[in-house]
Design a protein around this motif. Sequence first.
Motif, PDB file in Angstrom:
ATOM      1  N   THR A  17     -24.876  -1.480  99.171  1.00 34.63           N
ATOM      2  CA  THR A  17     -25.742  -2.132  98.196  1.00 34.63           C
ATOM      3  C   THR A  17     -25.034  -2.355  96.864  1.00 34.63           C
ATOM      4  O   THR A  17     -25.120  -3.436  96.279  1.00 34.63           O
ATOM      5  N   MET A  18     -24.356  -1.337  96.363  1.00 32.07           N
ATOM      6  CA  MET A  18     -23.778  -1.437  95.024  1.00 32.07           C
ATOM      7  C   MET A  18     -22.349  -1.955  95.028  1.00 32.07           C
ATOM      8  O   MET A  18     -21.883  -2.493  94.036  1.00 32.07           O
ATOM      9  N   MET A  67     -17.171  -2.565  91.690  1.00 31.85           N
ATOM     10  CA  MET A  67     -18.186  -2.255  90.676  1.00 31.85           C
ATOM     11  C   MET A  67     -17.947  -3.048  89.400  1.00 31.85           C
ATOM     12  O   MET A  67     -18.892  -3.509  88.761  1.00 31.85           O
ATOM     13  N   GLU A  86     -19.422   7.796  89.153  1.00 28.52           N
ATOM     14  CA  GLU A  86     -20.749   7.206  89.296  1.00 28.52           C
ATOM     15  C   GLU A  86     -21.179   7.153  90.766  1.00 28.52           C
ATOM     16  O   GLU A  86     -22.358   7.336  91.081  1.00 28.52           O
ATOM     17  N   MET A  90     -24.549   8.895  92.072  1.00 30.03           N
ATOM     18  CA  MET A  90     -25.602   8.255  92.882  1.00 30.03           C
ATOM     19  C   MET A  90     -25.882   9.062  94.147  1.00 30.03           C
ATOM     20  O   MET A  90     -27.041   9.282  94.513  1.00 30.03           O
ATOM     21  N   GLY A  93     -27.582  12.353  93.103  1.00 23.44           N
ATOM     22  CA  GLY A  93     -28.956  12.135  92.653  1.00 23.44           C
ATOM     23  C   GLY A  93     -29.904  11.879  93.807  1.00 23.44           C
ATOM     24  O   GLY A  93     -31.033  12.393  93.837  1.00 23.44           O
ATOM     25  N   ASN A  94     -29.439  11.097  94.763  1.00 16.53           N
ATOM     26  CA  ASN A  94     -30.271  10.833  95.940  1.00 16.53           C
ATOM     27  C   ASN A  94     -30.421  12.076  96.808  1.00 16.53           C
ATOM     28  O   ASN A  94     -31.500  12.342  97.347  1.00 16.53           O
TER      29      ASN A  94
ATOM     30  N   MET B  13     -21.303   1.476  85.750  1.00 17.87           N
ATOM     31  CA  MET B  13     -22.718   1.214  85.968  1.00 17.87           C
ATOM     32  C   MET B  13     -23.271   0.254  84.923  1.00 17.87           C
ATOM     33  O   MET B  13     -24.124  -0.584  85.233  1.00 17.87           O
ATOM     34  N   MET B  15     -21.670  -2.191  83.689  1.00 19.47           N
ATOM     35  CA  MET B  15     -21.233  -3.500  84.182  1.00 19.47           C
ATOM     36  C   MET B  15     -22.149  -3.986  85.295  1.00 19.47           C
ATOM     37  O   MET B  15     -22.542  -5.154  85.342  1.00 19.47           O
ATOM     38  N   ILE B  16     -22.491  -3.082  86.217  1.00 21.24           N
ATOM     39  CA  ILE B  16     -23.348  -3.458  87.340  1.00 21.24           C
ATOM     40  C   ILE B  16     -24.742  -3.850  86.846  1.00 21.24           C
ATOM     41  O   ILE B  16     -25.309  -4.856  87.281  1.00 21.24           O
ATOM     42  N   ARG B  19     -24.569  -7.205  85.139  1.00 25.03           N
ATOM     43  CA  ARG B  19     -24.413  -8.274  86.126  1.00 25.03           C
ATOM     44  C   ARG B  19     -25.729  -8.530  86.854  1.00 25.03           C
ATOM     45  O   ARG B  19     -26.114  -9.679  87.084  1.00 25.03           O
ATOM     46  N   ASP B  55     -30.238   4.999  81.732  1.00 24.05           N
ATOM     47  CA  ASP B  55     -29.962   6.066  82.691  1.00 24.05           C
ATOM     48  C   ASP B  55     -30.759   7.311  82.295  1.00 24.05           C
ATOM     49  O   ASP B  55     -31.240   7.433  81.160  1.00 24.05           O
ATOM     50  N   SER B  84     -30.128   7.579  89.288  1.00 21.50           N
ATOM     51  CA  SER B  84     -29.960   8.061  90.664  1.00 21.50           C
ATOM     52  C   SER B  84     -31.005   9.110  91.010  1.00 21.50           C
ATOM     53  O   SER B  84     -31.125   9.518  92.158  1.00 21.50           O
ATOM     54  N   GLU B  85     -31.739   9.571  90.007  1.00 18.99           N
ATOM     55  CA  GLU B  85     -32.715  10.643  90.224  1.00 18.99           C
ATOM     56  C   GLU B  85     -34.109  10.055  90.396  1.00 18.99           C
ATOM     57  O   GLU B  85     -34.692   9.551  89.443  1.00 18.99           O
ATOM     58  N   GLY B  86     -34.621  10.132  91.602  1.00 19.71           N
ATOM     59  CA  GLY B  86     -35.894   9.469  91.873  1.00 19.71           C
ATOM     60  C   GLY B  86     -36.950  10.371  92.466  1.00 19.71           C
ATOM     61  O   GLY B  86     -37.783   9.921  93.251  1.00 19.71           O
ATOM     62  N   VAL B 104     -34.490   3.383  91.199  1.00 20.38           N
ATOM     63  CA  VAL B 104     -33.525   4.362  91.705  1.00 20.38           C
ATOM     64  C   VAL B 104     -32.259   3.645  92.176  1.00 20.38           C
ATOM     65  O   VAL B 104     -32.327   2.660  92.922  1.00 20.38           O
ATOM     66  N   LYS B 105     -31.108   4.138  91.713  1.00 16.11           N
ATOM     67  CA  LYS B 105     -29.822   3.650  92.205  1.00 16.11           C
ATOM     68  C   LYS B 105     -29.579   4.221  93.600  1.00 16.11           C
ATOM     69  O   LYS B 105     -29.865   5.411  93.808  1.00 16.11           O
ATOM     70  N   PRO B 106     -29.018   3.480  94.521  1.00 21.25           N
ATOM     71  CA  PRO B 106     -28.597   2.088  94.398  1.00 21.25           C
ATOM     72  C   PRO B 106     -29.804   1.161  94.381  1.00 21.25           C
ATOM     73  O   PRO B 106     -30.798   1.451  95.030  1.00 21.25           O
ATOM     74  N   PHE B 107     -29.662   0.065  93.660  1.00 26.97           N
ATOM     75  CA  PHE B 107     -30.793  -0.843  93.508  1.00 26.97           C
ATOM     76  C   PHE B 107     -30.345  -2.277  93.752  1.00 26.97           C
ATOM     77  O   PHE B 107     -29.152  -2.580  93.741  1.00 26.97           O
ATOM     78  N   THR B 108     -31.323  -3.141  93.959  1.00 30.15           N
ATOM     79  CA  THR B 108     -31.025  -4.543  94.264  1.00 30.15           C
ATOM     80  C   THR B 108     -31.449  -5.433  93.090  1.00 30.15           C
ATOM     81  O   THR B 108     -32.193  -5.008  92.203  1.00 30.15           O
TER      82      THR B 108
END
Lengths: 152, 122
Positions: A17-18, A67, A86, A90, A93-94, B13, B15-16, B19, B55, B84-86, B104-108
Amino acid sequence: MSRVAEIRSLTSSIWETMLGLPLEEARETALDSGPTLMGSVRITGAWNGKLDVRCTPSLARRAAAAMFACDEDGLSDDEVRDALGEIANMAGGNMKALLPQPNALSIPVVVDLDAATPAPSSGVCLVQFACDADPLSVQLVDQTNQEAKVTP
Amino acid sequence: MNRILIIDDSKAMRMIVARTVRQAGFGDCTIIEATNGAEGLAAVRAQAPDLVLCDWNMPEMSGYDLLEALNADGKVPPFGFITSEGTPEIKIKALKAGAAFLIVKPFTVNALQDAVRGLQAA
């Protein structure tokens, strides 16, 4: 879902995804034989331990380029480390959300490893991948019982 | 929406997120960046962004502590977490403190687009 399946799922999701980099699961990796970068986060609370993401410097640079959306040659070493940190953040965190609550996540750290770095001997859940030919491993190290022994 | 403040200690992140903001249809916005909550607090006070994308877990000052500081100021801009913490507990804590959403990362691109469009429609 087993812990291995959880790690496999969240790692694949992050990379696809990322980063747009699909992973394949691998039976073994060649990470013990050469320079390795490791991004690591600690999880503390009702569960204590850490999650490590290990890969070759070349794969870390490739991930960072995805990235940052730039050429690999244009990246500094700090930017490569930031990206791997990072990625570990991620994943950690998940994973944190799937572990006993409450718990807290540390800021990620990135270190260089060499072949002499000892691997944890117990409490490890290891999942190995390959991104094309480049190896990647994610390991969850459960130190809950170890810390209970040293904490009065 | 003119100014979007992105707060994350990871340059990659930021940058992401920047974008993804452009891909979500907000390419005309000016992007402001901060690397932790303390820098973010200063940026909010100085530049009054129209949206903050923050974040949660950062050195110096966390995203949650930043949001609490903005509450103390009495002026909270539209604010969303990208973290990232969900866990449900963190999501409830974020929303109770005044965040409009938590992604929550990863995200679309769609996740960010839906969250921001929802905020604009509210």
